[in-house]
Scaffold this active site. Structure first.
Site, short mmCIF file in Angstrom:
data_model
loop_
_atom_site.label_atom_id
_atom_site.label_comp_id
_atom_site.label_asym_id
_atom_site.label_seq_id
_atom_site.Cartn_x
_atom_site.Cartn_y
_atom_site.Cartn_z
N ASP A 78 65.22 74.62 -57.06
CA ASP A 78 64.94 73.59 -58.07
C ASP A 78 63.87 73.99 -59.07
OD1 ASP A 78 63.01 73.46 -56.06
OD2 ASP A 78 62.61 71.34 -56.43
N LYS A 104 64.66 62.76 -54.05
CA LYS A 104 63.32 62.19 -53.97
C LYS A 104 63.04 61.38 -55.23
CE LYS A 104 60.61 66.04 -55.81
NZ LYS A 104 59.39 66.81 -55.64
N GLU A 127 50.19 77.84 -50.59
CA GLU A 127 50.63 79.12 -50.06
C GLU A 127 52.15 79.25 -50.07
OE1 GLU A 127 52.44 78.95 -47.12
OE2 GLU A 127 52.12 76.77 -47.17
N SER A 128 52.86 78.11 -50.09
CA SER A 128 54.32 78.12 -50.04
C SER A 128 54.92 78.42 -51.41
CB SER A 128 54.82 76.79 -49.52
OG SER A 128 54.32 75.72 -50.31
N ARG A 176 55.18 77.18 -38.48
CA ARG A 176 54.48 78.07 -39.42
C ARG A 176 53.10 78.37 -38.85
NH1 ARG A 176 58.14 77.83 -43.29
NH2 ARG A 176 58.75 75.90 -44.34
N SER A 209 65.56 71.84 -52.78
CA SER A 209 64.63 72.93 -53.10
C SER A 209 65.17 74.31 -52.74
CB SER A 209 63.30 72.64 -52.41
OG SER A 209 62.33 73.53 -52.84
N HIS A 210 64.45 75.00 -51.86
CA HIS A 210 64.79 76.38 -51.52
C HIS A 210 65.81 76.45 -50.39
CE1 HIS A 210 61.61 74.73 -49.13
NE2 HIS A 210 61.94 75.55 -48.16
N LYS A 262 54.84 71.38 -59.00
CA LYS A 262 54.59 72.80 -59.15
C LYS A 262 55.66 73.35 -60.08
CE LYS A 262 56.65 73.73 -54.60
NZ LYS A 262 56.77 72.45 -53.89
N ASP A 281 60.66 74.97 -58.82
CA ASP A 281 59.23 74.66 -58.76
C ASP A 281 58.41 75.76 -58.09
OD1 ASP A 281 60.16 74.07 -56.23
OD2 ASP A 281 59.45 71.99 -56.20
N ARG A 282 59.06 76.63 -57.32
CA ARG A 282 58.29 77.70 -56.66
C ARG A 282 58.30 78.97 -57.51
NH1 ARG A 282 59.00 77.49 -50.19
NH2 ARG A 282 58.73 75.25 -49.98
N THR A 303 58.12 66.20 -46.26
CA THR A 303 57.09 66.60 -47.21
C THR A 303 57.55 66.47 -48.66
OG1 THR A 303 57.61 68.75 -46.23
CG2 THR A 303 55.30 68.20 -46.41
N ASP A 354 62.83 79.24 -57.18
CA ASP A 354 63.71 78.77 -56.11
C ASP A 354 64.79 77.83 -56.61
OD1 ASP A 354 62.05 76.65 -56.74
OD2 ASP A 354 62.11 75.84 -54.70
C1 G16 Z 1 57.74 71.14 -50.41
C2 G16 Z 1 56.59 70.50 -51.08
C3 G16 Z 1 55.44 71.49 -51.13
C4 G16 Z 1 55.12 71.95 -49.74
C5 G16 Z 1 56.33 72.45 -49.06
C6 G16 Z 1 55.99 72.64 -47.61
O1 G16 Z 1 58.14 72.25 -51.17
O2 G16 Z 1 56.92 70.14 -52.41
O3 G16 Z 1 54.38 70.89 -51.75
O4 G16 Z 1 54.18 72.98 -49.75
O5 G16 Z 1 57.36 71.50 -49.13
O6 G16 Z 1 57.07 72.95 -46.91
P1 G16 Z 1 56.99 72.98 -45.35
O7 G16 Z 1 56.67 71.58 -44.88
O8 G16 Z 1 58.34 73.47 -44.98
O9 G16 Z 1 55.90 73.95 -44.99
P2 G16 Z 1 59.58 72.36 -51.83
O10 G16 Z 1 59.53 73.57 -52.71
O11 G16 Z 1 60.49 72.50 -50.64
O12 G16 Z 1 59.78 71.07 -52.57
#
Ligand code: G16
Length: 545
Positions: A281, A128, A366-367, A498, A115-116, A378, A283-284, A17, A279
């Site tokens: 990086d 990415k 929602e994440s 999830r 990310s997180h 984000k 963005d959250r 993703t 988080d």
């Molecule tokens: C990434 C994407 C987000 C997405 C999330 C979903 O977040 O940038 O847009 O909502 O993955 O994660 P999952 O597939 O685990 O539900 P991030 O913050 O990890 O870059």
């Protein structure tokens, strides 16, 4: 000297993703990183070549960030880029990287982050590509990158020494100039244009208190500069503000488990006016008022309803986009404002086309992701600043804003249950078992609830007409309640299931319920339909949000 070095395809490079995420050990082994970087350059190379173009590079400071950046710089020079902009110390938050790409009209950027996900030698690493609009590459580009990884035979690099990333300045690598830039400056300038910094300074001068947890991740330098130095928040407002390669041994995910210390503070008598976290990086975002956690879906809706109070959105918003599993709270605001609300698959990249086409101003997931058309990612610090701007104008607490919102629009009770590191085969079998029931569920009733939609969500992009299938299994009931099942695209070990559960409550007398209690019936139903406990062997979720 520029070299063309032989290599061969390595399995397991399919971006998820949010780019490619793997264990550091996998990334650091053999040609794994060079293979992926060369595949990106090959996939995105324009007709006229990469000659003279600008590439932005930076990461969240996690273990392997600095080595990876040196590799990227050498390969960028060997592939003909004209200029690389890299954050000092290798630091660039994901939204700041998006900002720098746009501000400097770069061809694109490579963002190094998982990310997180946890960091350190045994943790995760990620990379990415973001394009010229500053946003994550669309699916057709990530598919093309993956295709290149399957047929790669050589990569290009140089034998030049490491660049000093600690000092701001310019160096030449072969014919390419490398500019080490202040990672905060462009982003801070953008935030100054979006928000009323004078009002925010007055807010803090009047005694308003904020606790911002940077989780030893990338937002520390941004938060110190913006909240403490620019806006005058008290020293100590920013906690865990030094980026560390292993995030201090913590998991830089701003949820109620990993940001527990902040949550406990916000529920205590010593709670400041606002608690927030971001988080790995940057963005959250996590938003907690005194005694009240604001669910990300609600935060999107509340920010949309109040965005006009900040200078950047004073003329109103043109539309909202939310990912499918995000609650329908934002839809109600959009309806009241008379603007469209788009429902996209999970993944920020799906917002890019809508933002570029000027169809939406705010987006959210929602994440814990919220953002706007100011960048194409984000943005955690932005979300905190917008909340601050709203609170400064309304002169109310977070809880007052939330309760008034629910009184006006109704409340979408919402929860997400995560089952982490589940056996992959068991998780696949669970999804298949639910999918197999969907055709018989549509039009039927479950526990006396009529089912109006039972499908595997598919998205038709209204701008480029691309179709994305298999984006989550949803069961939607006649009263708007929903159960959604999805497998995470960002985990690196086993599978993460999830389960998203939502119910609308219009009765204001019932807006103060405990979320899990308010949703107890649907939670039990979700387990029955999917056999979660039985198939995963888990009695309870790993994380409840
Ligand atoms: C990434 C994407 C987000 C997405 C999330 C979903 O977040 O940038 O847009 O909502 O993955 O994660 P999952 O597939 O685990 O539900 P991030 O913050 O990890 O870059």
């Amino acid at each position: 000297m520029i070299q063309t070095l032989p290599t061969a395809p390595i399995a397991g490079m399919k971006p998820g993703t949010s780019g490619l995420r793997k264990k550091v050990t996998e990334f650091a082994a053999g040609n794994y990183l060079p293979n992926f970087v060369q595949s990106v350059f090959d996939a995105v190379r324009p007709q006229g070549g990469l000659g003279g173009l600008t590439l932005v590079v930076g990461g969240d400071g996690r273990y392997y960030n600095l080595q990876a950046i040196q590799t990227v710089i050498r390969m960028a020079a060997a592939n003909g880029f004209g200029r690389v902009l890299v954050g000092q110390g290798g630091i660039l938050s994901t939204p700041a990287a998006s900002c720098v790409i746009r501000q400097h009209h770069a061809f694109g950027g490579l963002i190094l982050s998982a990310s997180h996900n946890p960091g350190g030698p045994d943790g995760d690493f990620g990379i990415k590509f973001n394009g010229a609009n500053g946003g994550p590459a669309a699916e057709k580009v990530t598919d093309a990158i993956y295709a290149c990884t399957l047929k790669i035979t050589a990569y290009r690099s140089t034998d030049t020494p490491d660049i000093d990333l600690g000092r701001i300045g310019t160096t030449q690598v072969e014919g390419m100039s490398v500019h080490v830039i202040d990672p905060v400056a462009d982003y801070l300038a953008l935030m100054r244009r979006l928000f009323d910094f004078d009002a925010l300074q007055r807010l803090f001068a009047s005694g308003f208190t904020l606790a911002f947890d940077a989780m030893h991740a990338v937002t520390g330098p941004y938060a110190h500069a913006i909240f403490e130095r620019e806006l005058g928040a008290a020293p100590g407002t920013v906690r865990h503000g030094t980026p560390l390669p292993d995030f201090g041994g913590h998991h830089p995910d701003p949820n109620l488990v990993h940001a527990r210390e902040l949550y406990d503070l916000m529920m205590s008598p010593q709670a400041p006016d606002l608690g927030a976290a971001s988080d790995g990086d940057g963005d959250r975002n996590l938003i907690i008022g005194r005694g009240l956690f604001v669910a990300p879906s609600d935060s999107l809706a509340m920010l949309a309803a109040n965005a006009h109070l900040a200078p950047a959105y004073a003329k109103g918003i043109v539309g909202i986009a939310r990912s499918m599993p995000t609650s329908g709270a934002a839809d109600r605001v959009a309806q009241a404002l008379g603007v469209p609300c788009y429902e996209t698959p999970t993944g920020w990249k799906f917002f890019g086309n809508l933002l570029d086409a000027g169809k939406v101003t705010l987006c959210g997931e929602e994440s814990a992701g919220t953002g706007s058309d100011h960048v194409r990612e984000k943005d955690g610090i932005w979300a905190v600043l917008l909340w601050l701007n709203v609170l400064a104008v309304r002169r109310q607490s977070v809880a007052q804003v939330a309760h008034e919102h629910w009184a006006r629009y109704g409340r979408n009770y919402y929860t997400r249950h995560d089952y982490e590191d589940v056996d992959s085969a068991a998780a696949q079998a669970l999804m298949q078992a639910v999918a197999a029931q969907l055709p018989t569920l549509a039009g039927a009733t479950l526990d006396g609830r009529p089912v109006v939609i039972a499908d595997d969500f598919s998205y038709l992009d209204p701008i480029d007409a691309s179709v994305s299938k298999h984006q989550g299994l949803r069961i939607v009931f006649a009263d708007g309640s929903r159960i959604v099942y999805r497998l995470s695209g960002t985990g690196t070990s086993g599978a993460t299931l999830r389960v998203y559960i939502e119910r609308f409550e219009g009765d204001a007398a019932r807006h103060g319920l405990d979320t899990q209690e308010a949703l107890a019936d649907l939670i039990a139903l979700a387990d029955r339909v999917a056999g979660i406990r039985q198939r995963t062997g888990r009695e309870v979720p790993s994380v409840i949000t």
